[in-house]
Design a protein around this motif. Structure first.
Motif, PDB file in Angstrom:
ATOM      1  N   ALA A 188      41.471  37.012  38.553  1.00 49.50           N
ATOM      2  CA  ALA A 188      40.068  36.592  38.456  1.00 49.50           C
ATOM      3  C   ALA A 188      39.634  35.806  39.473  1.00 49.50           C
ATOM      4  N   SER A 189      40.605  35.052  40.193  1.00 46.48           N
ATOM      5  CA  SER A 189      40.221  34.255  41.479  1.00 46.48           C
ATOM      6  C   SER A 189      40.440  34.900  42.795  1.00 46.48           C
ATOM      7  N   SER A 190      40.593  36.050  42.609  1.00 40.59           N
ATOM      8  CA  SER A 190      40.448  36.906  44.054  1.00 40.59           C
ATOM      9  C   SER A 190      39.096  36.746  44.453  1.00 40.59           C
ATOM     10  N   ARG A 191      38.910  36.902  46.054  1.00 34.77           N
ATOM     11  CA  ARG A 191      37.612  36.573  46.561  1.00 34.77           C
ATOM     12  C   ARG A 191      37.897  36.887  48.180  1.00 34.77           C
ATOM     13  N   ASN A 192      36.446  37.199  48.616  1.00 34.73           N
ATOM     14  CA  ASN A 192      36.466  37.268  50.160  1.00 34.73           C
ATOM     15  C   ASN A 192      37.058  35.969  50.934  1.00 34.73           C
ATOM     16  N   ILE A 193      37.618  36.370  51.918  1.00 33.72           N
ATOM     17  CA  ILE A 193      37.893  35.174  53.177  1.00 33.72           C
ATOM     18  C   ILE A 193      37.240  35.574  54.260  1.00 33.72           C
ATOM     19  N   SER A 194      36.691  34.790  55.149  1.00 28.69           N
ATOM     20  CA  SER A 194      36.236  35.054  56.560  1.00 28.69           C
ATOM     21  C   SER A 194      37.181  35.028  57.464  1.00 28.69           C
ATOM     22  N   LEU A 195      37.579  36.115  58.241  1.00 25.70           N
ATOM     23  CA  LEU A 195      38.473  36.088  59.307  1.00 25.70           C
ATOM     24  C   LEU A 195      37.839  36.796  60.566  1.00 25.70           C
ATOM     25  N   GLY A 196      37.876  36.243  61.652  1.00 29.21           N
ATOM     26  CA  GLY A 196      37.096  36.992  62.819  1.00 29.21           C
ATOM     27  C   GLY A 196      35.979  37.411  62.786  1.00 29.21           C
ATOM     28  N   GLY A 197      35.210  36.805  61.872  1.00 32.41           N
ATOM     29  CA  GLY A 197      33.722  37.174  61.848  1.00 32.41           C
ATOM     30  C   GLY A 197      33.330  38.325  60.537  1.00 32.41           C
ATOM     31  N   HIS A 198      34.523  38.673  60.088  1.00 31.61           N
ATOM     32  CA  HIS A 198      34.489  39.730  58.850  1.00 31.61           C
ATOM     33  C   HIS A 198      34.987  39.209  57.687  1.00 31.61           C
ATOM     34  N   ASN A 199      34.548  39.859  56.527  1.00 31.32           N
ATOM     35  CA  ASN A 199      35.033  39.405  55.217  1.00 31.32           C
ATOM     36  C   ASN A 199      36.325  40.224  54.894  1.00 31.32           C
ATOM     37  N   TYR A 200      37.120  39.767  54.097  1.00 26.10           N
ATOM     38  CA  TYR A 200      38.467  40.601  53.713  1.00 26.10           C
ATOM     39  C   TYR A 200      38.601  40.137  52.198  1.00 26.10           C
ATOM     40  N   ALA A 201      38.645  41.172  51.359  1.00 27.10           N
ATOM     41  CA  ALA A 201      39.157  40.536  50.029  1.00 27.10           C
ATOM     42  C   ALA A 201      40.713  40.207  50.006  1.00 27.10           C
ATOM     43  N   VAL A 202      41.035  39.376  49.225  1.00 26.13           N
ATOM     44  CA  VAL A 202      42.330  38.884  49.034  1.00 26.13           C
ATOM     45  C   VAL A 202      42.712  38.396  47.820  1.00 26.13           C
ATOM     46  N   GLN A 203      43.883  38.238  47.074  1.00 34.13           N
ATOM     47  CA  GLN A 203      43.943  37.715  45.633  1.00 34.13           C
ATOM     48  C   GLN A 203      44.823  36.255  46.283  1.00 34.13           C
ATOM     49  N   PRO A 204      44.754  35.493  45.035  1.00 31.20           N
ATOM     50  CA  PRO A 204      45.536  34.075  45.563  1.00 31.20           C
ATOM     51  C   PRO A 204      46.813  34.356  45.608  1.00 31.20           C
ATOM     52  N   THR A 205      47.750  33.238  45.728  1.00 31.11           N
ATOM     53  CA  THR A 205      49.235  33.498  45.591  1.00 31.11           C
ATOM     54  C   THR A 205      49.611  32.040  44.957  1.00 31.11           C
ATOM     55  N   TRP A 206      50.765  31.891  44.619  1.00 31.29           N
ATOM     56  CA  TRP A 206      51.045  30.917  43.685  1.00 31.29           C
ATOM     57  C   TRP A 206      51.396  29.563  44.603  1.00 31.29           C
ATOM     58  N   SER A 207      51.115  28.465  44.080  1.00 27.75           N
ATOM     59  CA  SER A 207      51.289  26.983  44.787  1.00 27.75           C
ATOM     60  C   SER A 207      51.983  26.097  43.643  1.00 27.75           C
ATOM     61  N   ASN A 208      53.261  25.986  43.913  1.00 28.13           N
ATOM     62  CA  ASN A 208      53.972  24.873  43.177  1.00 28.13           C
ATOM     63  C   ASN A 208      53.120  23.517  43.398  1.00 28.13           C
ATOM     64  N   ALA A 209      52.674  23.508  44.503  1.00 27.79           N
ATOM     65  CA  ALA A 209      51.879  22.051  44.526  1.00 27.79           C
ATOM     66  C   ALA A 209      50.916  21.886  43.424  1.00 27.79           C
ATOM     67  N   ILE A 210      50.193  22.910  42.881  1.00 29.16           N
ATOM     68  CA  ILE A 210      49.114  22.809  41.937  1.00 29.16           C
ATOM     69  C   ILE A 210      49.402  23.340  40.578  1.00 29.16           C
ATOM     70  N   GLY A 211      50.673  24.228  40.554  1.00 29.81           N
ATOM     71  CA  GLY A 211      51.146  24.804  39.582  1.00 29.81           C
ATOM     72  C   GLY A 211      50.405  25.830  39.028  1.00 29.81           C
ATOM     73  N   GLY A 212      49.939  26.501  40.048  1.00 30.05           N
ATOM     74  CA  GLY A 212      48.786  27.686  39.651  1.00 30.05           C
ATOM     75  C   GLY A 212      48.492  28.506  41.050  1.00 30.05           C
ATOM     76  N   CYS A 213      47.663  29.388  40.831  1.00 27.04           N
ATOM     77  CA  CYS A 213      47.184  30.254  41.867  1.00 27.04           C
ATOM     78  C   CYS A 213      46.137  29.516  42.893  1.00 27.04           C
ATOM     79  N   ALA A 214      46.360  29.874  44.098  1.00 21.07           N
ATOM     80  CA  ALA A 214      45.605  29.176  45.063  1.00 21.07           C
ATOM     81  C   ALA A 214      45.030  30.184  46.102  1.00 21.07           C
ATOM     82  N   THR A 215      43.951  30.046  46.691  1.00 22.45           N
ATOM     83  CA  THR A 215      43.112  31.221  47.738  1.00 22.45           C
ATOM     84  C   THR A 215      43.266  30.280  48.945  1.00 22.45           C
ATOM     85  N   SER A 216      43.808  29.082  48.869  1.00 20.56           N
ATOM     86  CA  SER A 216      43.597  28.219  50.139  1.00 20.56           C
ATOM     87  C   SER A 216      44.227  26.853  50.053  1.00 20.56           C
TER      88      SER A 216
END
Length: 316
Positions: free
Chosen positions: A286-314
């Motif tokens: 549900a936390s999938s979102r757009n990220i801006s790269l090179g002037g365009h938006n791209y849909a991405v999913q988050p990936t797991w972060s041990n540092a926060i014990g959860g999913c992170a998009t940045s």
């Protein structure tokens, strides 16, 4: 259209996806080789933003294998169809290529790809926190990671096998260069995909032995053929760049790339107690979102972060 409305439309359309894409579900997927990690299709139910956050003890741990310390990606446009051109949904194959190369040309240095920088090698098997171990060698996130794309004119079978896909990855490595830090991505054209695509899974990554050493590779079929099952319009409505129609490419190829960075030779790298890789734990989130790269938006999913014990998009 609001996200909730788009998701409702996707769920309503799922029963028609297979028929609309021209793929038959009567043919089961052939067995994939051991050590092949698949992304299952989207079945209309998004995961919570942090599905495992209450239980940090299911973080990823290293199994003693290599990571991609200076990651890079090569793309094979396998099949003469990419050279002659084709169109689907009002978009050309050239636009699909631009969308994918634009994503990988700009993913390096992004906050989204910073999430993997916490993972390392040269530490004891079972390690979850690299900062607690001296001598750890981390994944880096250099600005330049897209190393090249090639139109491979070799004919693609109607339903290529994993062995044929690996052969295409080997041709890609031979065309450019071999690197243990690289992921060799094989893209097949419209309506030519391995059995199981769009009915069981969207893509996968694996590894194989080559003359130069172990080769990490991923298979990315033509995502719009699977419609909502593999991410079409997962985040966006269609626009002239291909957002919406091509959402599945960045969500799915990004998923496989991030997993290859952290576990290029499955499952010797970073996986959890159930064998899930970093992107598996946050697939269709549900936390999938757009990220801006090179002037365009791209849909991405988050990936797991041990540092926060959860999913992170940045991450910083």
């Amino acid at each position: 259209m609001h996200r909730s409305a788009r998701l409702a439309a996707l769920i309503a359309a799922l029963s028609m996806v297979v028929a609309a894409s021209g793929m038959a579900s009567a043919h089961p997927s052939p067995a994939l080789s051991p050590g092949t990690e698949v992304l299952p299709i989207f079945r209309g139910h998004v995961q919570p933003a942090n599905p495992h956050k209450p239980t940090r003890n299911n973080n990823l741990s290293t199994h003693g294998g290599a990571i991609q310390t200076v990651p890079k990606v090569y793309i094979s446009w396998w099949g003469p169809e990419w050279g002659s051109g084709f169109s689907t949904g009002g978009y050309s194959s050239a636009q699909a290529q631009t969308y994918n190369t634009g994503f990988f040309s700009n993913i390096g240095g992004s906050g989204w790809n910073n999430v993997v920088k916490q993972y390392c090698q040269h530490v004891p098997s079972g390690t979850q926190n690299c900062s607690s171990v001296s001598g750890a060698v981390y994944i880096t996130n250099p600005a330049s990671q897209f190393a090249g794309a090639w139109n491979d004119p070799t004919a693609v079978p109607a339903n290529p096998t994993q062995a044929q896909i690996f052969a295409a990855a080997q041709r890609l490595a031979a065309h450019f260069a071999y690197s243990a830090n690289a992921t060799y991505m094989v893209y097949t054209p419209h309506l030519k995909s391995m059995s199981g695509f769009g009915t069981q899974w969207c893509a996968w990554h694996s590894s194989g032995s080559s003359a130069n050493g172990p080769l990490a590779y991923a298979y990315i079929p033509y995502m719009p053929d699977a419609g909502a099952s593999c991410g079409a319009n997962f985040i966006n409505a269609n626009n002239s760049y291909g957002n919406g129609w091509f959402d599945g490419f960045s969500v799915v190829a990004g998923h496989e790339y991030s997993e290859a960075e952290t576990d290029p030779f499955p499952s010797s790298g970073w996986v959890d107690r159930q064998g899930a890789e970093n992107a598996d734990k946050c697939a269709w989130s549900a936390s999938s979102r757009n990220i801006s790269l090179g002037g365009h938006n791209y849909a991405v999913q988050p990936t797991w972060s041990n540092a926060i014990g959860g999913c992170a998009t940045s991450a910083s």
